[in-house]
Design an enzyme around this catalytic site. Structure first.
Site, PDB file in Angstrom:
ATOM      1  N   TYR A   1      -1.853  -0.094  10.206  1.00  0.00           N
ATOM      2  CA  TYR A   1      -1.948  -0.507   8.798  1.00  0.00           C
ATOM      3  C   TYR A   1      -0.676  -0.099   8.045  1.00  0.00           C
ATOM      4  O   TYR A   1      -0.064  -0.909   7.341  1.00  0.00           O
ATOM      5  CB  TYR A   1      -3.178   0.138   8.152  1.00  0.00           C
ATOM      6  CG  TYR A   1      -3.398  -0.272   6.712  1.00  0.00           C
ATOM      7  CD1 TYR A   1      -3.887  -1.542   6.407  1.00  0.00           C
ATOM      8  CD2 TYR A   1      -3.130   0.610   5.667  1.00  0.00           C
ATOM      9  CE1 TYR A   1      -4.096  -1.927   5.083  1.00  0.00           C
ATOM     10  CE2 TYR A   1      -3.346   0.228   4.338  1.00  0.00           C
ATOM     11  CZ  TYR A   1      -3.825  -1.038   4.058  1.00  0.00           C
ATOM     12  OH  TYR A   1      -4.025  -1.422   2.755  1.00  0.00           O
TER      13      TYR A   1
ATOM     14  N   SER B   1       0.848  -1.198   0.000  1.00  0.00           N
ATOM     15  CA  SER B   1       0.000   0.000   0.000  1.00  0.00           C
ATOM     16  C   SER B   1       0.877   1.238   0.000  1.00  0.00           C
ATOM     17  O   SER B   1       1.963   1.239   0.594  1.00  0.00           O
ATOM     18  CB  SER B   1      -0.886   0.030   1.244  1.00  0.00           C
ATOM     19  OG  SER B   1      -1.564   1.274   1.332  1.00  0.00           O
TER      20      SER B   1
END
Length: 274
Positions: free
Chosen positions: A148, A135
């Protein structure tokens, strides 16, 4: 079906929806033999895009069973796409320890375990390609997405090390870091609740709304499918690929160029943190 692809076997974790389903459908149309995975394939009885195997990245036994099925049926596995992932949001102070562990199990330990399970087969056939879906959030510590960001950053760095270890076996490894995509990750991710009276009540509440709006307005997952296909067709893939709108990719460049405090101020302004 393209004759040059009809024996190339691909395994995609988390293939039942979102980016994984887009990649699997695209590669199937290009003539690849695609296996997707889901923790619970019986929930997708009408799923026709490609074959779905039961696999939970947190369960090493289920990983090995899925890999064994592919080896029995095809005799080989050419490409692994570690796509299964989970979102997590909240002020780090307020995210329960178990949820942090659960997120790292899905986003970090999971891809490691799946990769470990396919390597003996890839070594035996003298080659393979592993693509880790990370990501853009893994390039910077984002407020209320710190866990995250950390899980994806860990996978990015692990790939840098691991691909050097695998070079002599003709096994290639690359990362693809997507920005915000219009998928159901927002629905499936863990949200620490906005607690009344919490010191983070307003700042977290505002940031949560902003982030959900971003995902809803995200890019089409088809863009990711095309990038994965491009990497597959590349003789010597790079370590890092990024896919997203200009500003998301540019934010990584800015982080390299700007002084830390200036960059931090930009992020805080973006997330409306005073």
């Amino acid at each position: 079906m393209n004759a040059d692809h009809n024996t190339t076997v691909v395994l995609i974790t988390g293939g039942s929806s979102g980016i994984g389903k887009s990649i699997g459908t695209f590669l199937t149309e290009k003539g690849y033999i695609v296996y997707g995975t889901s923790r619970n394939p019986s929930k997708f009885k009408d799923f026709k895009a490609f074959r779905l195997l039961q696999l939970d990245v947190a369960d090493v036994e289920s990983i090995q069973t899925a890999v064994n099925i592919i080896e029995e049926e095809q005799g080989r596995l050419d490409i692994l796409i570690n796509n299964a992932g989970a979102g997590i949001m909240g002020a780090i102070e307020e995210v329960p320890h178990d949820e942090i562990l659960k997120n790292f199990t899905t986003n970090y330990f999971g891809p490691i375990n799946v990769t470990k399970s396919v390597l003996p087969l890839m070594r035996k056939q003298n080659g393979g390609l592993i693509i880790n879906i990370t990501s853009i959030a893994g390039y910077m510590g984002l407020p209320f997405r710190g866990i995250y960001s950390a899980s994806k950053a860990a996978l990015e760095l692990t790939t840098e090390a691991w691909r050097m270890e695998l070079k002599s076996f003709n096994i290639k490894m690359a990362n693809v870091a997507p920005g915000d995509f219009a998928t159901n990750i927002a629905a499936g991710r863990y949200h620490a609740p906005i607690l009344e009276g919490s010191p983070y009540e307003k700042s977290y509440g505002d940031a949560l709304k902003l982030m959900n709006d971003h995902v809803d307005a995200g890019s089409d997952p088809q863009v990711m499918a095309k990038m994965v296909y491009k990497i597959i067709k590349t003789k010597n893939p790079k370590v890092h690929y990024k896919v997203g709108v200009f500003m998301q990719k540019f934010s990584i460049v800015l982080k390299r160029l700007l002084p830390d405090k200036v960059y931090e101020k930009l992020l805080m302004n973006h997330y409306k943190i005073k």
